[in-house]
Design an enzyme around this catalytic site. Structure first.
Site, short mmCIF file in Angstrom:
data_model
loop_
_atom_site.label_atom_id
_atom_site.label_comp_id
_atom_site.label_asym_id
_atom_site.label_seq_id
_atom_site.Cartn_x
_atom_site.Cartn_y
_atom_site.Cartn_z
N GLU A 1 12.58 -2.77 -37.96
CA GLU A 1 12.63 -3.92 -38.74
C GLU A 1 12.06 -5.03 -37.81
OE1 GLU A 1 14.30 -4.68 -41.80
OE2 GLU A 1 14.96 -2.57 -42.19
N GLU B 1 26.94 9.38 -51.30
CA GLU B 1 26.35 10.44 -50.18
C GLU B 1 25.15 9.65 -49.74
OE1 GLU B 1 25.68 12.98 -48.58
OE2 GLU B 1 26.49 14.22 -50.23
N VAL C 1 15.34 1.03 -52.71
CA VAL C 1 16.31 2.19 -53.18
C VAL C 1 16.46 1.86 -54.72
CG1 VAL C 1 18.45 3.62 -53.08
CG2 VAL C 1 17.18 2.69 -50.91
N LYS D 1 27.03 1.70 -46.22
CA LYS D 1 27.90 2.10 -45.12
C LYS D 1 28.59 1.10 -44.40
CE LYS D 1 23.41 1.97 -43.01
NZ LYS D 1 22.69 2.07 -44.14
N LYS E 1 28.04 4.96 -39.87
CA LYS E 1 27.72 6.13 -40.29
C LYS E 1 28.90 7.24 -39.72
CE LYS E 1 22.98 5.46 -41.72
NZ LYS E 1 21.61 5.62 -41.21
N ILE F 1 19.97 13.75 -46.97
CA ILE F 1 20.55 14.84 -46.58
C ILE F 1 21.90 15.08 -47.04
CG2 ILE F 1 21.47 16.05 -44.58
CD1 ILE F 1 19.69 14.35 -42.82
N GLY G 1 14.66 5.75 -46.49
CA GLY G 1 13.46 5.42 -47.44
C GLY G 1 14.17 5.32 -48.77
#
Lengths: 464, 464
Positions: free
Chosen positions: B213, B152, B38, B128, B228, B159, B331
């Site tokens: 994983e 976010e 990321v 998170k 989450k 999303i 992703g």
């Protein structure tokens, strides 16, 4: 009313004044213009959920007036002090911190919003027609007066879509937005799909059920969806897009036969608002295409399962990939939810300082004419059953540089009522993606062929 | 490094200082912690899309450092000046306007974020686990230092869901949030559904394809989804919900037989994160239930069609009605999109003044134990084929005040391999909604009956 009247002078004292120290405990004054279905729902929530709204905002929201067209109607169910109703909207907007405009149309909504901003109020509106016509003027006024202009309710009712596109995807590059933006037309097309009925009788049923207006023109001719598409395209592409830039076709020509043809293809027909970024020249220069028209989409596409009067917006972005936002696109309570989300947002700005993002039109991409939009066609032809017909038809496509993806041929030897007829063939052709002008010219040329008895239907295919 | 070193002193001069006039043309300094999948995607976009981001923000965003665990790796593809890489994250966070935390875990992420805020930086994070464990501490620090804390990316990847719940629905009352919040488990359950294969072999396939994983515990045991769900519940109900409040069951017990049973019911099995508002006493007092477990949902529910590794969040609100948000939940690029949306938002606040909403925990609703959650059970029993069996089973349900919706009975006279066996019956019972404790006690009591050979499977049913 004169601005110099004693009443106005005393209102002016209460109005926000940059030179005076703001009273940090005073409630924020909210003026509501319009008490129709949405306005009533907004008034009820402002009154009944005042404590929750205060906790979320950091300040109480006090309804200081509700502008209505006619005084004296019984509106006791709103829980609003009857003394707050007024027919003088022009006066009301001069004494509020937040003005909620829900009267719709261009006049007097536009002047009222401009006056509200000039008097220092932030504005929340659901007026898609006004935004699609005069968005830049309103944005410029908001910017000039340092106030917010929020309009989540203008597109797809309760579905949060303006904020996700403007804020959540602000660090991404949006390539395409495809929306089912009008509940009435989705209800009609969905009902035609389930029942096999024709357009006219289905619209009548929708009217009986309250899903279509007595005069359904704005919906079925795509005007409503076009205004929403203009707003979405402006946000997605940082470019001014007005309603005049949107190519618009309604659903009045969609027949039961078209619906059946879509089913055979594993598709459904939806009225789509499509906002698309396209490369327009060899140096990589970009333009955008904004259009509303019925189109086939494959059953596997997330938009295909949007039933009844629901709306949905499908977004394709460079990094985020495919996103979809789904919910109720109209109705008093759903639209009020979007309005009140905006009210809380602009109220928070009043409390915490700052303001939300204004117009972003820096990209200023050219809006392409419909002929330049890239799409796919599904063409049904009624042709003579002779050898060489397919070759002639294929030649017309090739001459227009339109590539064929699939052809299906079916020989017909009797009428719909079973009477034998001279053999003829039904040809169904689906093209690869091409410019709409080339596709359209191909269809015109096909209609001129003597072996083509009739071009039975022409539908665009999207979402694949 | 000492804060009094000359380097630090000069950094301090450049840091935001309320007493000095801000330089309105200076770029905003962005520090990136972590250069994994990321982080790399974020760095690339900050570098390659700098002009667009500047136009949208109103100021240039300048990457002033990338904290990595090990120096010297080749990261040329990021387009980042190699001199910007540092292993000293603690120093880097003291000289930025915006800190992007993408290293994950609790330590040192928490201390780095707190230090960044103390030095005046707004923070964007996708962490998170940290938010679900220490959200209130981080929010309090953001509030104390007048900076933003945006996240976010922490829920459902690309999303937009944090902003819609926090902002768009701020004027509504959220009753329920049901999410498919973990892509790995959705991929596994979806593959089990399409192939009929068992859990273990499907996880191995998911690992081979890169969807799981090497150690899939955090995903398949529901830890990721639980973090989450805690964040979503906090936002939706204006109440502090930590990971310790979330009832959690993973998917390791879901068998091919369960999947087949769901199919027979016209359902699919999904791992759901459910955040629900419930009336808990006769005076209308409310509590919330937050839980993660596999459950059957009917094929007609919008969540049922969420395939592969996609995520979706379904929201039920008082006015808005049903909303759904769909997209990629993980992703590098999708998550980077969410991070950069937040970066633009907090940067806009730096430019225009103000800050985003902080923690909202005013409602402070009690979080109910799992036993108080209301749900429905699908119970399969292997019972003796004797008369009176159904009556005895029904009696157990009645004794626990659990109402039965449907019963299906099937007589079995042979083994799976075709060998004749003494006749026995399979009973499949679906209940109406009841408290989980009563349902669970019912199942325990059924297992004690001598006519029940085995409780073959127990699954919750949601979304109807």
């Amino acid at each position: 009313m004169s601005d110099l009247s004693p009443a106005a002078a005393s209102d002016a004292t209460a109005a926000p004044d940059e030179t005076a120290a703001p009273d940090e405990t005073a409630p924020l004054r909210v003026a509501l213009l319009g008490a129709g279905t949405v306005g009533s729902a907004v008034a009820r929530t402002l009154t009944h959920e005042a404590d929750d709204l205060a906790a979320r905002t950091g300040r109480r929201l006090e309804l200081v007036g509700v502008a209505v067209r006619r005084a004296g109607r019984d509106r006791a169910d709103l829980g609003v002090d009857p003394a707050l109703f007024t027919t003088d909207a022009a006066e009301l907007v001069t004494r509020a911190d937040i003005v909620i405009e829900l009267i719709g149309g261009i006049d007097p909504a536009k002047e009222l919003i401009l006056s509200a901003m000039a008097h220092g109020a932030s504005v929340v509106t659901g007026n898609k027609a006004l935004l699609a016509e005069a968005g830049p003027t309103l944005y410029a006024a908001a910017d000039e007066h340092g106030v917010d202009l929020y309009y989540e309710a203008a597109v797809a009712g309760a579905i949060p879509i303006v904020r996700p596109i403007r804020d959540s995807l602000a660090g991404d590059r949006i390539d395409r937005v495809i929306g089912i933006l009008n509940g009435t037309t989705n209800f009609v097309l969905d009902a035609m799909d389930s029942t096999g009925a024709g357009f006219t009788e289905t619209v009548e049923r929708a009217q009986a059920l309250g899903y279509a207006e007595a005069d359904p023109t704005a919906d079925v001719e795509g005007f409503d969806a076009a205004a929403k598409a203009a707003i979405l395209a402006s946000l997605a592409f940082h470019t001014r897009v007005g309603i005049e830039h949107v190519h618009r076709e309604g659903i009045t020509e969609v027949s039961a036969g078209d619906i059946a043809a879509a089913k055979e293809m594993g598709c459904v027909i939806k009225l789509l608002g499509i906002c698309e970024r396209t490369v327009v020249d060899e140096s990589g220069g970009e333009g955008i295409s904004v259009r509303v028209h019925p189109a086939m989409i494959p059953l596997g596409h997330p938009l295909a399962s949007v039933r009844e009067a629901f709306n949905a917006v499908f977004v394709e972005a460079g990094s985020a990939g495919e996103l979809m936002f789904y919910g109720q696109g109209a109705g008093g309570d759903p639209t009020a939810s979007a309005v009140l989300g905006d009210v809380v947002a602009v109220a928070r700005h009043r409390v915490a300082g700052g303001k939300g993002p204004g117009e972003s039109a820096y990209a200023d991409l050219p809006v392409l004419p419909m002929g330049r939009a890239r799409t796919r066609y599904h063409v049904s032809l009624d042709v003579a059953d002779r050898s060489g017909v397919l070759a002639k038809v294929a030649q017309v496509f090739a001459a227009h540089e339109v590539s064929i993806e699939t052809v299906r041929q079916q020989v017909v030897t009797e009428d719909e009522d079973g009477t034998p007829t001279p053999p003829r063939a039904a040809l169904v052709i689906v093209t690869h993606s091409a410019e709409d002008a080339a596709l359209s010219a191909t269809v015109d040329a096909l209609a001129e062929l003597d072996i083509v008895r009739e071009v039975t239907s022409v539908l665009r295919v999207e979402g694949s």
